[in-house]
Design an enzyme around this catalytic site. Structure first.
Site: not given
Ligand code: IMP
Length: 427
Positions: A13, A16, A38-41, A142, A223, A301, A332
Site C-alpha cells: 500500500d 506503487k 489481493n493487491a489494491g492499486h 506442482r 504488496q 476496506g 503531504d
Molecule cells: P494474502 O496475500 O491475501 O494471503 O494476505 C497475506 C498478508 O498480506 C495479509 O497481512 C494481508 O493483509 C497482506 N496483504 C496482501 N496484499 C496486500 C496489499 O496489496 N497491501 C497490503 N497488504 C497486503
C-alpha cells in the site's frame, strides 16, 4: 532504455499504482510480476479514481502494452470485472496480455483461504481471502492450473479431475465442508479460457522483442518487501515474491537487464493484517494519519495500522532490493503534524539493535528508538520543486535519504499525477 522495477519497500500500500501510472506516461511496456487480486492499486488520473487489483497500473497510458506476468495469479472472474470497469470508463484494454504461465485462482483456493483463516483464530494471518496462499502453495507443490491449461479442454478435464478429488477430501474430511462439483467448475473455467484466449500469449517473447527494440519497460510489484515470503515478517506476509529479485522471476526478464530499482515508501508506515509493526501508533496521531490519509484497504476496506517511518526496516529493504532511488509517497499527510518521528533503532532485551530481525518473536519485543523532527505545518500539495518545500520538510527528506541509503527521486505531495516533485530523475 532502462528496465525499471517498481517495488513496495514497506508492508504494501505504498502507492506503487500511483507511481507506475505516472511513469507509464513514458513507458512502452508495464508488467505486473507478482501477487493477484489481493493487491489494491489506487490510481487517480483523468479517468477519475480507479482501484486496480490485477490489471497493471500502466493501462491508462495510451501507448503502454500491459502484461500480467507469469509470476502473478489470476482470478478470471475478478479480472473480467476489472476489465469491464475500465471499459466503462473508456479505458482501452486491447493492449492487455496475460502470460500463459500465470497460475489460475480456482474456487477451492478461495474457499480454503477462508477455512484456513477462520479455523486458526489466534494465528490467523489476516489475509485478503482471495485464495493467494492456497494458489501459490499449489504452484510450488506442482498441483496448480496455469492460464494456458484452460485452452486445452481434454487435458484440463483430466487435470482438474485429479486435483479436485484431493481438494474435496481436504474440504470434507478436514474442514467438514461440502465438496465442490466438478462439472460446474469445469464448464465455468473452460468458458473463461475461451474469453481469455485473445489475451493469452508467450509474454517472455514479447518482452524480449521489446528489450531488443530499446523499449522502456516497467516491472510493477505488488504488496511490499516486508510481506515477502523470504524477507518479510514470516509467516505474517503474502505468498509471492514482492522484492526486486521477484521482478525477474515473475516476468521472465533476466536480472542483468534490470537497470533501475525504484523503492516506493510512504513518508510514514502502514500495515494491514496481523504481525508485528514496531512503530505502530495506537494513539491519536495514528488515528489522525489514518483519517487524513484515508488509510483503509483498497481490497478489503480494513483500517490500516499507521505509524512512524521505520528506517531500520527501510534500510533492510534497501539491502534486499538494491534501490537505485526511492519514491516517497503521501508526503503531504505529514503537513499538519507538530512533531514527526523516524525510528532509527530498536531496543530489545536491554540492547539497541539497528538491523531488522528475522524472528517475529524478537520483532514483536522491539521498542523503537526515535529521532524527532519539528513538523513544517504548511501545505505542500502545490509544491512542485524540491527547493520550494519548507526547510523542515527538506530536512526530513534528506534524513530519510541518509538513513535508507539511496536518493529520493520522487516526492509525492498529493494523489494527482502532477502533484509530484521530481527531486532527481526516476527514469
Ligand atoms: P494474502 O496475500 O491475501 O494471503 O494476505 C497475506 C498478508 O498480506 C495479509 O497481512 C494481508 O493483509 C497482506 N496483504 C496482501 N496484499 C496486500 C496489499 O496489496 N497491501 C497490503 N497488504 C497486503
Amino acid at each position: 532504455m532502462p528496465v525499471i522495477a517498481v517495488i513496495g519497500a514497506q508492508w504494501g500500500d505504498e502507492g506503487k499504482g500511483r507511481v507506475v501510472d505516472l511513469l507509464a506516461e513514458k513507458a512502452d511496456v508495464v508488467v505486473r510480476f507478482s501477487g493477484g487480486d489481493n493487491a489494491g492499486h489506487t490510481v487517480i488520473n483523468s479517468y477519475g479514481e480507479s482501484k486496480l487489483h490485477i490489471v497493471p497500473s500502466g493501462i491508462f497510458s495510451p501507448r503502454a502494452v500491459c502484461i500480467i506476468g507469469n509470476g502473478a495469479v489470476v482470478n478470471p472472474g475478478a479480472l473480467f470485472k476489472e476489465i469491464g470497469m475500465l471499459n466503462q470508463k473508456g479505458v482501452d484494454t486491447s493492449r492487455l496480455y496475460i502470460s500463459d504461465r500465470a497460475h489460475v485462482i480456482m474456487p477451492y483456493h478461495i474457499l480454503l483461504d477462508d477455512l484456513e483463516e477462520t479455523s486458526c483464530v489466534d494465528r490467523a494471518i489476516g489475509t485478503t481471502h482471495k485464495g493467494i496462499g492456497p494458489v501459490f502453495s499449489d504452484k510450488i507443490a506442482r498441483r496448480g492450473i496455469r492460464i494456458g491449461d484452460l485452452l486445452e479442454k481434454q487435458a484440463f478435464r483430466e487435470q482438474l479431475h485429479f486435483i479436485l478429488e484431493q481438494k474435496n477430501l481436504i474440504l470434507t474430511k478436514i474442514y467438514g465442508a461440502s465438496p465442490l462439483l466438478f462439472e460446474k467448475i469445469y464448464e465455468e473455467y473452460v468458458e473463461y479460457g475461451k474469453r481469455l484466449s485473445p489475451y493469452i500469449c508467450e509474454t517472455t517473447a514479447m518482452l524480449d522483442e521489446a528489450l531488443r527494440a530499446g523499449k522502456l519497460v516497467l516491472l510493477e510489484g505488488a504488496q511490499g518487501t516486508l510481506l515477502d515470503p523470504d524477507f518479510g515478517t514470516y509467516p505474517y506476509g503474502t505468498s509471492s515474491s514482492s522484492i526486486a529479485g521477484g521482478a525477474s522471476i515473475g516476468s521472465g526478464i533476466s536480472p542483468n537487464k534490470i537497470t533501475k530499482v525504484l523503492g516506493v515508501f510512504k513518508a510514514y508506515c502502514t500495515r494491514v493484517g496481523s504481525g508485528p509493526m514496531p512503530t505502530e501508533l495506537k494513539d491519536e496521531t495514528g488515528d489522525l494519519i489514518r483519517e487524513r490519509a484515508h488509510e483503509y484497504g483498497a481490497t478489503t476496506g480494513r483500517p490500516r495500522r499507521c505509524g512512524w517511518f521505520d528506517a531500520v526496516a527501510a534500510h533492510f529493504s534497501h539491502r534486499i532490493n538494491g534501490f537505485t532511488g526511492m519514491a516517497l509517497t503521501r508526503f503531504d499527510i505529514l503537513d499538519t503534524l507538530p512533531v514527526i518521528k523516524i525510528c532509527t533503532g530498536y531496543k530489545v532485551d536491554g540492547k539497541t539493535i539497528n538491523d531488522f530481525p528475522a524472528s517475529i518473536a524478537m520483532l514483536g519485543k522491539c521498542v523503537p528508538v526515535y529521532e524527532e523532527f519539528p513538523g513544517w505545518r504548511a501545505a505542500t500539495c502545490d509544491v512542485r520543486k524540491f527547493n520550494d518545500l519548507p526547510s523542515a520538510a527538506k530536512k526530513y527528506v534528506k534524513r530519510l535519504e541518509e538513513l535508507v541509503g539511496c536518493p529520493a527521486n520522487l516526492v509525492c505531495v498529493g494523489p494527482a499525477r502532477e502533484q509530484t516533485i521530481e527531486k532527481s530523475p526516476a527514469i
